[in-house]
Design a protein around this motif. Structure first.
Motif, mmCIF file in Angstrom:
data_model
loop_
_atom_site.group_PDB
_atom_site.id
_atom_site.type_symbol
_atom_site.label_atom_id
_atom_site.label_comp_id
_atom_site.label_asym_id
_atom_site.label_seq_id
_atom_site.Cartn_x
_atom_site.Cartn_y
_atom_site.Cartn_z
ATOM 1 N N ARG A 15 0.633 -0.822 0.466
ATOM 2 C CA ARG A 15 -0.248 -0.149 -0.320
ATOM 3 C C ARG A 15 1.207 1.078 0.252
ATOM 4 O O ARG A 15 2.101 1.422 0.222
ATOM 5 C CB ARG A 15 -0.748 0.226 1.258
ATOM 6 N N VAL A 16 -0.004 2.207 -0.298
ATOM 7 C CA VAL A 16 0.744 3.809 -1.005
ATOM 8 C C VAL A 16 0.362 4.740 0.267
ATOM 9 O O VAL A 16 -0.285 4.563 0.189
ATOM 10 C CB VAL A 16 1.003 4.142 -2.383
ATOM 11 N N LEU A 17 1.122 4.742 1.178
ATOM 12 C CA LEU A 17 1.334 6.267 2.410
ATOM 13 C C LEU A 17 0.327 7.599 1.516
ATOM 14 O O LEU A 17 1.143 8.006 0.469
ATOM 15 C CB LEU A 17 1.801 6.483 2.441
ATOM 16 N N VAL A 18 -0.314 7.947 2.100
ATOM 17 C CA VAL A 18 -0.869 9.458 1.124
ATOM 18 C C VAL A 18 -1.471 10.807 2.382
ATOM 19 O O VAL A 18 -1.608 9.660 3.715
ATOM 20 C CB VAL A 18 -1.950 9.370 -0.500
ATOM 21 N N VAL A 19 -1.507 11.508 1.675
ATOM 22 C CA VAL A 19 -1.374 12.695 3.299
ATOM 23 C C VAL A 19 -2.410 13.411 2.600
ATOM 24 O O VAL A 19 -2.689 13.640 1.377
ATOM 25 C CB VAL A 19 -0.585 13.213 3.760
ATOM 26 N N ARG A 20 -3.543 13.892 3.476
ATOM 27 C CA ARG A 20 -3.801 15.887 3.161
ATOM 28 C C ARG A 20 -3.678 16.866 4.307
ATOM 29 O O ARG A 20 -4.152 16.596 4.933
ATOM 30 C CB ARG A 20 -5.688 15.230 3.204
ATOM 31 N N LYS A 21 -3.352 18.110 3.421
ATOM 32 C CA LYS A 21 -2.934 18.639 3.619
ATOM 33 C C LYS A 21 -4.925 19.589 4.666
ATOM 34 O O LYS A 21 -5.715 18.932 3.853
ATOM 35 C CB LYS A 21 -2.617 19.952 3.624
ATOM 36 N N ARG A 22 -3.875 20.105 5.454
ATOM 37 C CA ARG A 22 -5.541 20.764 6.792
ATOM 38 C C ARG A 22 -6.208 21.506 5.019
ATOM 39 O O ARG A 22 -5.969 22.407 4.540
ATOM 40 C CB ARG A 22 -5.309 21.677 7.435
ATOM 41 N N GLY A 23 -7.364 22.099 5.422
ATOM 42 C CA GLY A 23 -8.404 22.511 4.227
ATOM 43 C C GLY A 23 -8.087 21.509 2.937
ATOM 44 O O GLY A 23 -9.185 23.011 2.536
ATOM 45 N N THR A 24 -7.923 21.484 2.807
ATOM 46 C CA THR A 24 -8.105 19.985 0.966
ATOM 47 C C THR A 24 -8.414 19.089 1.283
ATOM 48 O O THR A 24 -8.672 18.296 2.133
ATOM 49 C CB THR A 24 -6.330 19.665 0.693
ATOM 50 N N GLU A 25 -9.299 18.620 -0.231
ATOM 51 C CA GLU A 25 -9.709 17.329 -0.443
ATOM 52 C C GLU A 25 -8.648 16.593 -0.998
ATOM 53 O O GLU A 25 -8.738 14.791 -0.963
ATOM 54 C CB GLU A 25 -10.513 17.530 -1.297
ATOM 55 N N SER A 26 -7.833 17.199 -1.582
ATOM 56 C CA SER A 26 -7.257 16.146 -2.052
ATOM 57 C C SER A 26 -5.764 15.181 -1.592
ATOM 58 O O SER A 26 -5.402 16.054 -0.833
ATOM 59 C CB SER A 26 -6.536 15.885 -3.672
ATOM 60 N N PHE A 27 -5.685 13.562 -1.389
ATOM 61 C CA PHE A 27 -4.773 12.940 -0.854
ATOM 62 C C PHE A 27 -3.427 12.873 -1.927
ATOM 63 O O PHE A 27 -3.877 12.935 -3.265
ATOM 64 C CB PHE A 27 -5.162 11.679 -0.596
ATOM 65 N N MET A 28 -2.526 12.969 -0.822
ATOM 66 C CA MET A 28 -1.129 13.361 -1.776
ATOM 67 C C MET A 28 0.339 12.681 -1.301
ATOM 68 O O MET A 28 -0.149 12.152 -0.834
ATOM 69 C CB MET A 28 -0.630 14.728 -2.757
#
Length: 136
Positions: A15-28
């Motif tokens: 599995r791949v780690l993705v994060v989401r910044k505060r106030g955004t919708e997209s994981f990256m």
């Protein structure tokens, strides 16, 4: 063009780690912008420490390439990302501007909202690499 450095991090299940910044919708991918005079790996290590409280396992970072994609959070902008496969040491804990993190299966990301770079480049890369970041 927004210049960034990012990490492709996989767990033992692929599995791949993705994060989401505060106030955004997209994981990256975790990572971010270099500071003046900072190398890719120094910037990546700093960003991972600040955002997730982790460090890069010594000798594990391998450059996979530099890729361009539409920016997820800056309409009309593009990112140029130096992407490194890396292993992390330490527990992943959301810090700084990171609100959430998840591990996704690159074969089935389901309906997870993903940044264009993650969706179109990172997940296909993850499927094409072995556990050491080498091409299959």
């Amino acid at each position: 063009m927004i210049e960034i450095v990012t990490a492709l991090v996989r767990d033992e299940r692929g599995r791949v780690l993705v994060v989401r910044k505060r106030g955004t919708e997209s994981f990256m991918q975790p990572g971010g912008k270099r500071e003046p005079g900072e190398s890719d790996l120094d910037a990546l290590a700093r960003e991972l420490r600040e955002e997730l409280g982790c460090s890069i396992v010594a000798g594990s970072a391998k450059l996979l390439g530099v890729f361009v994609a539409p920016a997820a959070n800056e309409p009309g902008q593009q990112v140029r990302a130096a992407v490194y496969a890396a292993r992390l040491a330490g527990e992943v804990i959301c810090r700084a501007e990171i609100e959430d993190h998840i591990w996704i299966d690159p074969r089935e990301p389901r309906d997870t909202p993903l940044a264009p770079l993650t969706r179109d480049t990172i997940l296909p890369l993850a499927l094409a690499l072995d556990d050491r970041g080498q091409a299959l």
